[in-house]
Motif scaffolding. Structure first.
Motif, PDB file in Angstrom:
ATOM      1  N   LYS A 138      14.781 -97.314 -55.620  1.00 50.27           N
ATOM      2  CA  LYS A 138      15.245 -98.697 -55.536  1.00 50.27           C
ATOM      3  C   LYS A 138      14.341 -99.644 -56.314  1.00 50.27           C
ATOM      4  N   SER A 139      13.058 -99.332 -56.323  1.00 51.64           N
ATOM      5  CA  SER A 139      12.103-100.213 -56.996  1.00 51.64           C
ATOM      6  C   SER A 139      12.346-100.305 -58.498  1.00 51.64           C
ATOM      7  N   ASP A 140      13.137 -99.360 -59.041  1.00 47.31           N
ATOM      8  CA  ASP A 140      13.430 -99.371 -60.472  1.00 47.31           C
ATOM      9  C   ASP A 140      14.748-100.067 -60.812  1.00 47.31           C
ATOM     10  N   LEU A 141      15.455-100.562 -59.800  1.00 53.40           N
ATOM     11  CA  LEU A 141      16.750-101.194 -60.056  1.00 53.40           C
ATOM     12  C   LEU A 141      16.614-102.529 -60.782  1.00 53.40           C
ATOM     13  N   GLU A 142      15.526-103.217 -60.522  1.00 55.67           N
ATOM     14  CA  GLU A 142      15.343-104.556 -61.105  1.00 55.67           C
ATOM     15  C   GLU A 142      15.450-104.516 -62.635  1.00 55.67           C
ATOM     16  N   GLN A 143      14.916-103.473 -63.240  1.00 60.01           N
ATOM     17  CA  GLN A 143      14.877-103.389 -64.703  1.00 60.01           C
ATOM     18  C   GLN A 143      16.244-103.140 -65.332  1.00 60.01           C
TER      19      GLN A 143
ATOM     20  N   ASP B  84      33.261-106.428 -74.064  1.00 61.45           N
ATOM     21  CA  ASP B  84      32.776-105.149 -74.593  1.00 61.45           C
ATOM     22  C   ASP B  84      32.161-104.302 -73.488  1.00 61.45           C
ATOM     23  N   HIS B  85      32.520-104.605 -72.225  1.00 56.25           N
ATOM     24  CA  HIS B  85      31.971-103.871 -71.088  1.00 56.25           C
ATOM     25  C   HIS B  85      32.880-104.072 -69.877  1.00 56.25           C
ATOM     26  N   SER B  86      32.798-103.149 -68.923  1.00 53.86           N
ATOM     27  CA  SER B  86      33.565-103.292 -67.679  1.00 53.86           C
ATOM     28  C   SER B  86      32.730-102.941 -66.456  1.00 53.86           C
ATOM     29  N   LEU B  87      31.416-102.842 -66.644  1.00 53.67           N
ATOM     30  CA  LEU B  87      30.499-102.489 -65.560  1.00 53.67           C
ATOM     31  C   LEU B  87      29.222-103.315 -65.678  1.00 53.67           C
ATOM     32  N   LEU B  88      28.688-103.723 -64.522  1.00 49.84           N
ATOM     33  CA  LEU B  88      27.455-104.510 -64.473  1.00 49.84           C
ATOM     34  C   LEU B  88      26.713-104.214 -63.176  1.00 49.84           C
ATOM     35  N   LEU B  89      25.402-104.347 -63.204  1.00 44.83           N
ATOM     36  CA  LEU B  89      24.593-104.359 -61.987  1.00 44.83           C
ATOM     37  C   LEU B  89      23.914-105.716 -61.910  1.00 44.83           C
ATOM     38  N   ILE B  90      24.071-106.399 -60.783  1.00 42.53           N
ATOM     39  CA  ILE B  90      23.481-107.726 -60.619  1.00 42.53           C
ATOM     40  C   ILE B  90      22.715-107.811 -59.306  1.00 42.53           C
ATOM     41  N   LYS B  91      21.898-108.847 -59.200  1.00 44.00           N
ATOM     42  CA  LYS B  91      21.160-109.124 -57.971  1.00 44.00           C
ATOM     43  C   LYS B  91      21.463-110.565 -57.566  1.00 44.00           C
ATOM     44  N   PRO B  92      22.487-110.778 -56.743  1.00 40.44           N
ATOM     45  CA  PRO B  92      22.864-112.149 -56.366  1.00 40.44           C
ATOM     46  C   PRO B  92      21.829-112.803 -55.470  1.00 40.44           C
ATOM     47  N   LYS B  93      21.826-114.136 -55.487  1.00 39.52           N
ATOM     48  CA  LYS B  93      20.877-114.891 -54.664  1.00 39.52           C
ATOM     49  C   LYS B  93      21.265-114.893 -53.191  1.00 39.52           C
ATOM     50  N   GLU B  94      22.528-115.167 -52.938  1.00 38.61           N
ATOM     51  CA  GLU B  94      23.016-115.294 -51.563  1.00 38.61           C
ATOM     52  C   GLU B  94      24.271-114.447 -51.427  1.00 38.61           C
ATOM     53  N   PHE B  95      24.540-113.970 -50.207  1.00 40.63           N
ATOM     54  CA  PHE B  95      25.765-113.195 -50.019  1.00 40.63           C
ATOM     55  C   PHE B  95      26.234-113.256 -48.568  1.00 40.63           C
ATOM     56  N   GLU B  96      27.529-113.006 -48.413  1.00 38.61           N
ATOM     57  CA  GLU B  96      28.151-112.934 -47.089  1.00 38.61           C
ATOM     58  C   GLU B  96      29.349-112.002 -47.192  1.00 38.61           C
ATOM     59  N   VAL B  97      29.568-111.199 -46.164  1.00 37.19           N
ATOM     60  CA  VAL B  97      30.737-110.323 -46.124  1.00 37.19           C
ATOM     61  C   VAL B  97      31.744-110.916 -45.149  1.00 37.19           C
TER      62      VAL B  97
ATOM     63  N   ASP C 151      21.065-107.653 -40.964  1.00 40.17           N
ATOM     64  CA  ASP C 151      19.692-107.179 -41.160  1.00 40.17           C
ATOM     65  C   ASP C 151      19.341-106.986 -42.628  1.00 40.17           C
ATOM     66  N   ILE C 152      20.303-107.283 -43.533  1.00 38.15           N
ATOM     67  CA  ILE C 152      20.066-107.103 -44.969  1.00 38.15           C
ATOM     68  C   ILE C 152      19.796-108.466 -45.604  1.00 38.15           C
ATOM     69  N   GLU C 153      18.643-108.608 -46.230  1.00 39.50           N
ATOM     70  CA  GLU C 153      18.274-109.890 -46.825  1.00 39.50           C
ATOM     71  C   GLU C 153      18.626-109.971 -48.306  1.00 39.50           C
ATOM     72  N   GLN C 154      18.567-108.844 -49.005  1.00 40.74           N
ATOM     73  CA  GLN C 154      18.788-108.853 -50.446  1.00 40.74           C
ATOM     74  C   GLN C 154      19.582-107.615 -50.847  1.00 40.74           C
ATOM     75  N   ILE C 155      20.508-107.791 -51.797  1.00 42.58           N
ATOM     76  CA  ILE C 155      21.320-106.670 -52.251  1.00 42.58           C
ATOM     77  C   ILE C 155      21.384-106.614 -53.776  1.00 42.58           C
TER      78      ILE C 155
ATOM     79  N   ILE D 292      27.380-101.522 -53.285  1.00 42.83           N
ATOM     80  CA  ILE D 292      26.426-102.470 -52.686  1.00 42.83           C
ATOM     81  C   ILE D 292      25.207-101.678 -52.243  1.00 42.83           C
ATOM     82  N   ILE D 293      24.042-102.086 -52.732  1.00 43.22           N
ATOM     83  CA  ILE D 293      22.788-101.405 -52.420  1.00 43.22           C
ATOM     84  C   ILE D 293      21.851-102.391 -51.739  1.00 43.22           C
ATOM     85  N   SER D 294      21.408-102.071 -50.537  1.00 46.27           N
ATOM     86  CA  SER D 294      20.432-102.920 -49.870  1.00 46.27           C
ATOM     87  C   SER D 294      19.094-102.794 -50.561  1.00 46.27           C
ATOM     88  N   ALA D 295      18.479-103.934 -50.865  1.00 45.38           N
ATOM     89  CA  ALA D 295      17.161-103.919 -51.516  1.00 45.38           C
ATOM     90  C   ALA D 295      16.045-103.798 -50.501  1.00 45.38           C
TER      91      ALA D 295
END
Length: 217
Positions: A99-104, A129-142, A188-192, A213-216
């Motif tokens: 998980k620690s390598d996801l940021e890069q 030119d793409h259809s896939l992305l990995l992002i780290k949003p600031k805030e979230f709610e399900v 209980d999840i603060e960052q994803i 969705i990956i819990s950070a």
């Protein structure tokens, strides 16, 4: 035929099976970059929408390092240049990505797939030119919503990315099972980290989907 390797970042529901995708890794399990962006791979089948049969992909989990026998790049669409054909049954887990390598490997595009909305119109899709992305949003709610044309409620992710609010359906089966069993677990999840994909066309629009969705934490 070539042996390819990727970190699994999506193994989501798709019409006909699963949408399996991740970022390519080299022989030392380091992410591969192309034009300063992480290079995605999406193994696809010969089915109508390219879905991988569930039986072939169900054993794969997010953050698994997966190796497979690639046949060729297959997409005829500019926006799905990640698509590759593969030898059925060749998907194999060889390790775990940290998980620690996801940021890069998070994307820094300002807009998600070119606009602020929930979908991309058919007239605009080939400008991508793409259809896939990995992002780290600031805030979230399900949230869970019901629609007249569906007897089952739909789980959606509300999140903020680059100060823009998004409201998109979740197609990650593992996350959905957890939420349906106990919606409170997300408290209980603060960052994803979120894997985003572009769905198949529906009524002239290609929907944006939350494929993983990956819990950070």
């Amino acid at each position: 035929m070539a042996i390819k390797r990727f970190v699994c970042l999506a193994n989501s529901f798709k019409e006909g099976g699963r949408c399996l995708a991740g970022i390519e890794l080299d022989n030392e399990n380091k992410p591969v970059f192309e034009r300063n962006r992480p290079k995605w791979l999406r193994p696809v089948s010969n089915n109508e929408h390219g879905a991988v049969e569930t039986a072939l992909a169900a054993h794969l989990n997010i953050l698994d390092i997966v190796e497979f026998d690639m046949l060729d790049f297959t997409s005829l669409n500019t926006y799905q240049n990640e698509n590759v054909s593969f030898v059925p049954g060749s998907l194999r887990v060889i390790g775990q990505f940290q998980k620690s390598d996801l940021e890069q490997i998070c994307d820094d595009r300002f807009l998600l797939f070119g606009n602020r909305g929930k979908a991309i119109h058919k007239d605009k899709i080939n400008s991508l030119d793409h259809s896939l992305l990995l992002i780290k949003p600031k805030e979230f709610e399900v949230v869970e919503r019901r629609y007249d044309d569906n007897e089952y409620p739909q789980q959606r992710l509300l999140f903020k990315f680059n100060e823009i609010n998004y409201d998109l359906p979740i197609t990650d089966p593992v996350f959905l099972r957890k939420f349906q069993a106990d919606p409170s677990f997300v408290q209980d999840i603060e960052q994803i980290y979120v894997s985003m994909s572009v769905g198949v066309i529906h009524n002239d629009w290609y929907n944006k989907l939350v494929a993983g969705i990956i819990s950070a934490d």
